[in-house]
Design an enzyme around this catalytic site. Structure first.
Site, PDB file in Angstrom:
ATOM      1  NE  ARG A 172      -2.297  -1.730   3.310  1.00  0.00           N
ATOM      2  CZ  ARG A 172      -2.001  -2.988   3.618  1.00  0.00           C
ATOM      3  NH1 ARG A 172      -2.340  -3.968   2.819  1.00  0.00           N
ATOM      4  NH2 ARG A 172      -1.366  -3.272   4.733  1.00  0.00           N
TER       5      ARG A 172
ATOM      6  CD  GLU B 112       0.081  -5.622  14.929  1.00  0.00           C
ATOM      7  OE1 GLU B 112      -0.959  -5.605  15.570  1.00  0.00           O
ATOM      8  OE2 GLU B 112       0.295  -4.889  13.940  1.00  0.00           O
TER       9      GLU B 112
END
Length: 174
Positions: free
Chosen positions: A57, A94
């Protein structure tokens, strides 16, 4: 308005994660224009040589801002996606680990680089990209993101490493 156009998808890609989806922002012509214009205005007077966008993105907005600034765009991609000679760096996500790569001839020594991605969470991917930029001799001017997730500590992590950051909106405690 930018924040209101970002969709939240609970429990994606794993339970407990609130995924911030910018596809709803990108499909809105005014929202996309606001993002690109806000980033252009912030960096129009800066001496930036190239924008480095992180897969995937970061490519979308990064290329548009690079075009508007009149500078080049360099992709940082996941392992095995670039066809030429690459430099890579492993990092922790994460929710796992990964590796990013950059073409070894993408940045010249002493070029000022704006690092751009859609979101800063823990900062692992952005930190890996800064390592690659600096290994090629570039100077990280700033790390910019559409979304900041301050509760996950990524911006603080980058600040501790000496990098300036900028976000267009934040989702704090949400």
């Amino acid at each position: 308005m930018i924040k209101s156009l970002i969709r939240t998808i609970p429990n994606y890609p794993k339970p407990g994660v609130q995924f911030r989806d910018i596809t709803t922002l990108l499909k809105d012509a005014d929202g996309l224009r606001q993002v690109v214009d806000a980033l252009y205005e912030r960096y129009a007077a800066a001496k930036i040589d190239k924008i480095v966008g992180i897969e995937s993105r970061g490519f979308i907005v990064g290329a548009a801002v690079a075009y508007k600034l009149g500078v080049g765009f360099v992709p940082v991609r996941k392992k095995g996606k670039l066809p030429g000679d690459v430099l890579g760096h492993d990092y922790a996500l994460e929710y796992g680990t990964d590796r990013v790569e950059i073409h070894s001839d993408a940045i010249s020594p002493n070029e000022n680089i704006l690092l751009l991605d859609d979101l800063i969470a823990t900062g692992g991917t952005a930190e890996a990209a800064t390592v690659l930029i600096e290994k090629l001799g570039g100077n990280v001017f700033e790390c910019a993101f559409i979304i900041g997730l301050p509760d996950l500590g990524g911006e603080q992590r980058l600040h501790q490493l000496g990098y300036s950051t900028f976000t267009l909106c934040e989702f704090e405690g949400e």
